[in-house]
Design a protein around this motif. Structure first.
Motif, short mmCIF file in Angstrom:
data_model
loop_
_atom_site.label_atom_id
_atom_site.label_comp_id
_atom_site.label_asym_id
_atom_site.label_seq_id
_atom_site.Cartn_x
_atom_site.Cartn_y
_atom_site.Cartn_z
N VAL A 115 0.87 -1.18 0.00
CA VAL A 115 0.00 0.00 0.00
C VAL A 115 0.91 1.23 0.00
O VAL A 115 1.94 1.24 0.66
N ALA A 116 0.53 2.25 -0.78
CA ALA A 116 1.38 3.43 -0.93
C ALA A 116 0.76 4.70 -0.36
O ALA A 116 1.44 5.74 -0.29
N SER A 117 -0.50 4.64 0.07
CA SER A 117 -1.13 5.84 0.62
C SER A 117 -2.31 5.45 1.49
O SER A 117 -2.74 4.29 1.50
N GLY A 118 -2.82 6.43 2.21
CA GLY A 118 -4.02 6.23 3.02
C GLY A 118 -3.73 5.74 4.42
O GLY A 118 -2.63 5.91 4.95
N LEU A 119 -4.75 5.13 5.01
CA LEU A 119 -4.68 4.60 6.37
C LEU A 119 -4.72 3.09 6.33
O LEU A 119 -5.46 2.51 5.54
N VAL A 120 -3.95 2.49 7.20
CA VAL A 120 -3.98 1.04 7.40
C VAL A 120 -4.74 0.80 8.70
O VAL A 120 -4.55 1.52 9.68
N THR A 121 -5.60 -0.19 8.71
CA THR A 121 -6.32 -0.57 9.93
C THR A 121 -5.81 -1.92 10.38
O THR A 121 -5.75 -2.86 9.60
N VAL A 139 -4.68 -8.64 11.77
CA VAL A 139 -4.87 -8.49 10.33
C VAL A 139 -4.83 -7.00 10.00
O VAL A 139 -5.57 -6.21 10.59
N MET A 140 -3.95 -6.62 9.06
CA MET A 140 -3.86 -5.26 8.59
C MET A 140 -4.55 -5.16 7.23
O MET A 140 -4.30 -6.01 6.36
#
Length: 161
Positions: A115-121, A139-140
Motif C-alpha cells: 500500500v502506498a497511501s491512506g490509512l492502514v487498519t 490483520v492489517m
C-alpha cells in the motif's frame, strides 16, 4: 524478552503530557487511568497509531502510510509489525489485569500486498487468553478492506514483582 507497558522513565511533570498523549491516540476514557503512568509509548506516537477499539478480545487501530514508508514509497514491512505488536501487546496487557503484565515472546508476519497511501487498519483478535499466555492474530487492511498482512503475537503473562 521485552516487558510491555512498563512505566516510562520520565519526570512527573510529563504526566499531563502523557494524559494528552492517551487522548490524542484515541485510548478510551475508562483505560486512561490505567495507562496514565506510561502513556502509549514514543513509537506509537511517532508512527501515528490511533486506537479505535480496545479490549483483551479485540483491539483496532489505524496508522497512516505517510511517514511510515520504505524507499520504494510503500508501507514499510516493519511498520506492519510495529502495528501488530502494539495491538497484541496492549490487548494482552488488558487481559493480564491488575498486578500482572505482558511480556512479548514471539511475533511473526506475512505480507500479502503493498500500500502506498491512506490509512492502514489493524485488528487484533484473541486466539488464546489463558492464565500465562495470550495469543492474538492481527490483520492489517487498507481503506478498501483488502488484507495487507497477517501477524501473530504471543505474550507471556506474568505477575508483577
Amino acid at each position: 524478552m521485552t516487558e510491555n507497558l512498563t512505566p516510562a522513565a520520565e519526570p512527573a511533570a510529563n504526566a499531563e503530557n502523557r494524559m494528552q498523549e492517551l487522548v490524542d491516540a484515541g485510548v478510551p476514557e475508562h483505560l486512561r487511568p490505567w495507562l496514565r503512568e506510561m502513556g502509549v509509548g514514543a513509537l506509537v506516537v511517532k508512527m501515528g497509531i490511533k486506537f479505535v477499539e480496545m479490549s483483551a478480545e479485540r483491539i483496532v487501530a489505524t496508522m497512516p502510510v505517510l511517514g511510515n514508508t520504505q524507499v520504494a514509497g510503500i508501507l514499510h514491512g516493519g511498520a506492519h509489525v510495529v502495528l501488530a505488536e502494539t495491538l497484541g501487546s496492549f490487548a494482552a496487557s488488558i487481559h493480564a489485569g491488575a498486578n500482572r503484565h505482558a511480556v512479548g515472546i514471539e511475533v511473526g508476519a506475512t505480507h500479502h500486498r503493498s500500500v502506498a497511501s491512506g490509512l492502514v487498519t489493524g485488528t487484533a483478535t484473541a486466539l488464546q487468553l489463558g492464565r500465562t499466555l495470550a495469543v492474538h492474530e492481527v490483520v492489517m487492511t487498507d481503506e478498501q478492506g483488502r488484507r495487507l498482512s497477517t501477524a501473530r503475537i504471543t505474550n507471556l503473562i506474568r505477575d508483577n514483582a
